[in-house]
Design an enzyme around this catalytic site. Structure first.
Site, PDB file in Angstrom:
ATOM      1  N   THR A   1      53.549  29.316  21.598  1.00 31.97           N
ATOM      2  CA  THR A   1      54.395  28.315  20.949  1.00 31.97           C
ATOM      3  C   THR A   1      53.881  27.957  19.554  1.00 31.97           C
ATOM      4  O   THR A   1      54.674  27.680  18.651  1.00 31.97           O
ATOM      5  CB  THR A   1      54.513  27.046  21.809  1.00 31.97           C
ATOM      6  OG1 THR A   1      53.204  26.570  22.146  1.00 31.97           O
ATOM      7  CG2 THR A   1      55.287  27.326  23.088  1.00 31.97           C
TER       8      THR A   1
ATOM      9  N   HIS B   1      54.841  41.247  32.356  1.00 28.07           N
ATOM     10  CA  HIS B   1      56.293  41.294  32.177  1.00 28.07           C
ATOM     11  C   HIS B   1      56.718  42.273  31.088  1.00 28.07           C
ATOM     12  O   HIS B   1      57.868  42.223  30.636  1.00 28.07           O
ATOM     13  CB  HIS B   1      56.825  39.895  31.874  1.00 28.07           C
ATOM     14  CG  HIS B   1      56.635  38.940  33.016  1.00 28.07           C
ATOM     15  ND1 HIS B   1      56.495  37.573  32.859  1.00 28.07           N
ATOM     16  CD2 HIS B   1      56.548  39.162  34.354  1.00 28.07           C
ATOM     17  CE1 HIS B   1      56.335  37.006  34.044  1.00 28.07           C
ATOM     18  NE2 HIS B   1      56.353  37.942  34.961  1.00 28.07           N
TER      19      HIS B   1
ATOM     20  N   SER C   1      53.110  27.262  33.318  1.00 25.46           N
ATOM     21  CA  SER C   1      53.429  26.253  34.329  1.00 25.46           C
ATOM     22  C   SER C   1      53.036  26.698  35.723  1.00 25.46           C
ATOM     23  O   SER C   1      53.046  25.894  36.663  1.00 25.46           O
ATOM     24  CB  SER C   1      54.929  25.949  34.297  1.00 25.46           C
ATOM     25  OG  SER C   1      55.681  27.131  34.531  1.00 25.46           O
TER      26      SER C   1
ATOM     27  N   ASP D   1      46.552  20.850  22.846  1.00 28.52           N
ATOM     28  CA  ASP D   1      47.137  22.087  22.336  1.00 28.52           C
ATOM     29  C   ASP D   1      46.177  23.250  22.547  1.00 28.52           C
ATOM     30  O   ASP D   1      44.995  23.179  22.208  1.00 28.52           O
ATOM     31  CB  ASP D   1      47.448  21.925  20.839  1.00 28.52           C
ATOM     32  CG  ASP D   1      48.000  23.180  20.230  1.00 28.52           C
ATOM     33  OD1 ASP D   1      49.185  23.479  20.442  1.00 28.52           O
ATOM     34  OD2 ASP D   1      47.222  23.898  19.567  1.00 28.52           O
TER      35      ASP D   1
END
Length: 250
Positions: free
Chosen positions: A35, A128, A204, A243
């Site tokens: 992010t 992934h 998460s 962060d």
């Protein structure tokens, strides 16, 4: 459950100390790692799953949608999944430095952006897949993300077509309804199982089967770095809620 560290400087000191006292560390990361590089995550307030599209993102990222709605899939893929201008942030570069120094054995990532490799990490297990590999389903030729974005070889509907054999191009990305690659999973499991410290960051821990790989960790120290609580926080020896890029700036 360990008390969470919220101060970046304190997190930096704690991580630096742990890397000095552990010889086999593995980093397991998710969307939150990128992010700070300008790539949105999925489940936060500003994440992809809270944005408005013609179809839900979970639907557009499924195998069945790819098969039945290729133009819509590639429109979303180009606009939201490929970020050619994104650069590694401090979390990526520090992990690469730690690996080069012999203090990090492997990175296991759920991300498809390739930023760990761009930063210099070598032993990366991409659970992934990656947007930087797009494979012709007929001849096996691989095309990078720049080729996909250039749009020089596509049909009238915007679907990329292999210029060698006119075969269908599919991103080497694990879509919903598709299994993980066995070789990648086995490599990740082996690295995690042999680690004496596992650092989980920017995830998460609700996306399975990827999140389930952490159960193979039997080492000494479990560290979780995430802005929001995770289902495994109660197992952590150290929790960091600042962060992640700032936490790794040591």
């Amino acid at each position: 459950m360990a008390e969470a560290i919220t101060n970046a400087a304190e997190a930096q000191r704690a991580l630096a100390s742990l890397f000095e006292t552990h010889e086999h560390t593995v980093f397991f990361g998710g969307a939150g790692v990128s992010t700070a590089s300008g790539i949105p995550d999925f489940r936060s307030v500003d994440g992809l799953y809270h944005q408005q599209f013609d179809y839900p993102p979970e639907t557009m990222l499924s195998h069945s949608f790819f098969v039945s709605h290729k133009p819509d899939f590639y429109n979303f893929y180009r606009k939201k999944m490929i970020a050619l201008d994104a650069k590694p942030n401090r979390a990526h570069t520090k992990l690469a430095e730690l690996e080069a120094a012999g203090k990090l054995d492997a990175v296991v990532t759920q991300n498809i952006d390739g930023l760990h490799q761009i930063a210099g990490s070598k032993n990366v297990f991409e659970l992934h897949g990656s947007v930087h590999r797009n494979v012709c389903q007929r001849c096996g030729k691989t095309y990078d993300a720049k080729w996909i974005m250039a749009r020089e070889h596509e049909d009238a509907q915007g679907v990329p077509i292999c210029p060698l054999c006119r075969g269908e191009i599919k991103p080497d990305v694990v879509l919903y309804e598709e299994p993980l690659d066995d070789n990648v999973v086995n490599g990740a499991v082996d690295a995690i199982a042999h680690a004496d410290m596992l650092i989980i960051g920017g995830t998460s821990l609700v996306v399975y089967p990827a999140a389930g790989l952490t159960r193979f960790f039997n080492g000494e120290k479990l560290v979780i770095i995430n802005r929001d609580p995770t289902p495994q926080d109660h197992n952590a020896d150290l929790l960091i809620s600042c962060d992640i890029a700032a936490a790794f700036d040591f």
